[in-house]
Design a protein around this motif. Structure first.
Motif, short mmCIF file in Angstrom:
data_model
loop_
_atom_site.label_atom_id
_atom_site.label_comp_id
_atom_site.label_asym_id
_atom_site.label_seq_id
_atom_site.Cartn_x
_atom_site.Cartn_y
_atom_site.Cartn_z
N THR A 111 3.04 7.23 13.18
CA THR A 111 2.32 8.23 12.35
C THR A 111 1.97 7.46 10.98
OG1 THR A 111 4.36 9.14 11.72
CG2 THR A 111 3.12 10.18 13.54
N PRO A 112 1.06 8.03 10.20
CA PRO A 112 1.04 7.71 8.59
C PRO A 112 2.13 8.08 8.04
CG PRO A 112 -0.92 9.11 9.30
CD PRO A 112 0.21 9.16 10.35
N HIS A 113 2.88 7.12 7.28
CA HIS A 113 3.91 7.38 6.46
C HIS A 113 3.46 6.91 4.76
CE1 HIS A 113 6.26 7.37 10.13
NE2 HIS A 113 7.02 7.36 9.43
N GLU A 158 4.63 -3.96 -6.86
CA GLU A 158 3.63 -2.93 -7.33
C GLU A 158 3.62 -2.10 -6.07
OE1 GLU A 158 -0.02 -4.60 -8.62
OE2 GLU A 158 0.62 -5.18 -10.44
N LEU A 159 3.20 -0.86 -6.08
CA LEU A 159 2.77 0.13 -5.21
C LEU A 159 1.39 0.55 -5.15
CD1 LEU A 159 5.52 2.64 -4.44
CD2 LEU A 159 4.71 1.34 -2.92
N GLY A 160 0.78 -0.13 -4.23
CA GLY A 160 -0.73 0.40 -3.85
C GLY A 160 -1.73 0.19 -5.10
N THR A 161 -1.66 -1.15 -5.88
CA THR A 161 -2.81 -1.13 -6.99
C THR A 161 -3.58 -2.14 -6.35
OG1 THR A 161 -0.86 -2.52 -8.11
CG2 THR A 161 -1.59 -0.59 -8.86
N PRO A 186 0.80 -1.31 -0.05
CA PRO A 186 0.04 -0.09 0.12
C PRO A 186 1.01 1.24 0.20
CG PRO A 186 -0.19 -1.04 2.13
CD PRO A 186 0.52 -1.87 1.14
N LYS A 187 0.34 2.31 -0.61
CA LYS A 187 0.99 3.37 -0.61
C LYS A 187 1.31 4.35 0.67
CE LYS A 187 0.17 4.38 -5.77
NZ LYS A 187 -0.25 5.32 -6.43
N THR A 188 0.56 4.13 1.61
CA THR A 188 0.50 4.67 2.87
C THR A 188 0.58 3.40 3.98
OG1 THR A 188 -1.89 4.80 3.14
CG2 THR A 188 -0.65 6.72 2.42
N ARG A 189 1.38 3.59 5.11
CA ARG A 189 1.45 2.55 6.12
C ARG A 189 1.45 3.34 7.40
NH1 ARG A 189 6.37 -1.76 6.42
NH2 ARG A 189 5.28 -2.37 4.41
#
Length: 130
Positions: free
Chosen positions: A41-43, A112-115, A27-30
């Motif tokens: 915190t959200p990264h 892949e990033l966040g698809t 995922p694009k945020t973690r």
């Protein structure tokens, strides 16, 4: 007894195990720990890319000086490339304080990033080894 152990080791070799083409989707945020904020915190997650090599770096200056003039190639050129993949390095950026840190993950050919979908991948990496 030792011969039996050696025989078992020869039967169970890693090369013999079935290999699976695994698509790594991240995922694009973690939500993860930030050392600067000292809390979770959200990264924002992105893939680390190597920057452009500097001509003024000491090693490059030394290499260019040694290569100059007659005498051909002075340093060994690496030819015995064995790996077919590179380790994926994730870059985390804290959304609160903008502090960045890197984290290497496993080797993979497809990343892949966040698809959402498995098919029709737009943000796929590892094209050099396909």
């Amino acid at each position: 007894l030792a011969q039996a152990i050696v025989a078992q080791a020869h039967q169970l070799r890693i090369d013999d195990l079935p290999k699976f083409e695994v698509m790594v989707n991240i995922p694009k945020t973690r939500n993860t720990y930030c050392r600067k904020c000292k809390k979770h915190t959200p990264h924002k997650v992105s893939q680390y890319k190597t920057g452009k090599a500097s001509l003024s770096a000491q090693g490059k200056r030394r290499y260019d000086k040694k290569q100059a003039g007659f005498g051909g190639q002075t340093k060994p050129v690496f030819h015995k490339k064995a790996k077919t993949t590179k380790k994926i390095v994730l870059k985390f950026e804290c959304s609160k304080c903008k502090a960045k840190r890197m984290k290497p993950i496993k080797r993979t050919k497809h990343f892949e990033l966040g698809t959402d979908s498995k098919k029709g991948s737009k943000n796929e990496y590892g094209g050099k080894y396909r």
